[in-house]
Scaffold this active site. Structure first.
Site, short mmCIF file in Angstrom:
data_model
loop_
_atom_site.label_atom_id
_atom_site.label_comp_id
_atom_site.label_asym_id
_atom_site.label_seq_id
_atom_site.Cartn_x
_atom_site.Cartn_y
_atom_site.Cartn_z
N SER A 75 -23.51 32.89 -24.92
CA SER A 75 -23.74 34.25 -24.45
C SER A 75 -23.18 34.42 -23.04
O SER A 75 -22.27 33.72 -22.62
CB SER A 75 -25.23 34.57 -24.52
OG SER A 75 -25.48 35.91 -24.18
N TYR A 113 -17.51 43.79 -22.95
CA TYR A 113 -17.78 42.38 -23.20
C TYR A 113 -19.28 42.12 -23.23
O TYR A 113 -19.79 41.43 -24.13
CB TYR A 113 -17.12 41.54 -22.11
CG TYR A 113 -17.35 40.05 -22.23
CD1 TYR A 113 -16.64 39.28 -23.15
CD2 TYR A 113 -18.28 39.40 -21.41
CE1 TYR A 113 -16.85 37.91 -23.26
CE2 TYR A 113 -18.48 38.03 -21.51
CZ TYR A 113 -17.77 37.29 -22.43
OH TYR A 113 -17.99 35.94 -22.53
N LYS A 161 -21.79 40.60 -26.25
CA LYS A 161 -22.66 39.43 -26.10
C LYS A 161 -24.13 39.80 -26.31
O LYS A 161 -24.92 38.98 -26.81
CB LYS A 161 -22.44 38.80 -24.73
CG LYS A 161 -21.08 38.12 -24.58
CD LYS A 161 -20.92 36.96 -25.55
CE LYS A 161 -19.64 36.19 -25.31
NZ LYS A 161 -19.51 35.01 -26.20
#
Length: 236
Positions: free
Chosen positions: A138, A152, A156
């Site tokens: 992560s 992004y 995650k």
């Protein structure tokens, strides 16, 4: 010998973790998109005498995911799946009002959809292992609001939620979402070009990942400091 699949294993954290597991006697199936770099990384593990299968390809390709799991089956099974391959969505990173939606889709395909697809492919083997585990790599961008990291980070965050639900649905496995913290990687260099601030090498957080495998704490989300110091689960 225990067997692991590691995606994104040609460089950075994936490569460092592969080296640490090979040193411990693990057989490995390694994935990355660039064949020469992956093959060089695999050759670097020859000294440990374990079996290493390097399969270049893109994890968004269902056929490639099937090949990775088939290779693990040929090695005797699967004990650990590390979903480490990641895509940024834009290089360098940009604000949300500039983020190309095709780039966001690409990040989601790699970081979320492909990760789940590989889990689905691997579950029969993982369930057969007495120590089956999944690691979802992560980021702190999944839980903190940093400018330009929105796409992004969203991917995650979605990966974290998949890991949490998988843990609830598969109580016989350990499922850990791990935020390794800032690292000196090509991915970060592509995200923020020219950032010269000192960041640790990926190898510095590998002991934390190994501690997860040694101590097998409850499924959950962990950060690099918790892994290397107190092993405290991160609460959302």
């Amino acid at each position: 010998m225990p067997v692991a699949i590691i995606t994104g294993a040609s460089k950075g954290l994936g490569r460092a973790l592969a080296g640490a597991l090979a040193e411990r006697g693990w057989d490995l199936v390694l994935d990355a998109r660039t064949p020469p770099v992956l093959e060089e990384a695999a050759r670097g593990l020859d000294t440990y005498g374990t079996k290493v299968v390097a399969l270049p390809g893109d994890v968004t390709d269902a056929g490639h995911r099937a090949e990775l799991v088939a290779a693990a089956r040929d090695l005797g099974g699967l004990d650990l799946l590390v979903n480490n391959a990641s895509a940024l969505g834009a290089e360098p990173l940009v604000r949300l009002d500039e983020l190309d939606l095709a780039g966001l889709r690409a990040a989601l395909e790699t970081n979320v959809v492909a990760a789940l697809g590989l889990v689905q492919e691997a579950l029969p083997l993982l369930r057969e292992s007495s120590v089956g585990a999944v690691v979802a790599v992560s980021s702190d961008a999944a839980v903190e609001a940093y400018g330009t990291w929105g796409g992004y980070g969203a991917s995650k965050a979605a990966l974290d939620q998949l890991a949490a639900v998988l843990a609830a649905e598969e109580p016989g496995l350990r499922v850990w979402a791990v935020d390794p913290g800032d690292m000196r990687t090509d991915l970060y260099a592509a995200a923020v070009p020219g950032d010269e601030s000192g960041r640790p090498e990926p190898s510095t957080v590998v002991p934390g990942f190994l501690r997860l495998l040694d101590e097998r704490p409850a499924s959950g989300r962990y950060s690099a400091p918790s892994l290397t110091e107190g092993l405290v689960e991160v609460t959302r």
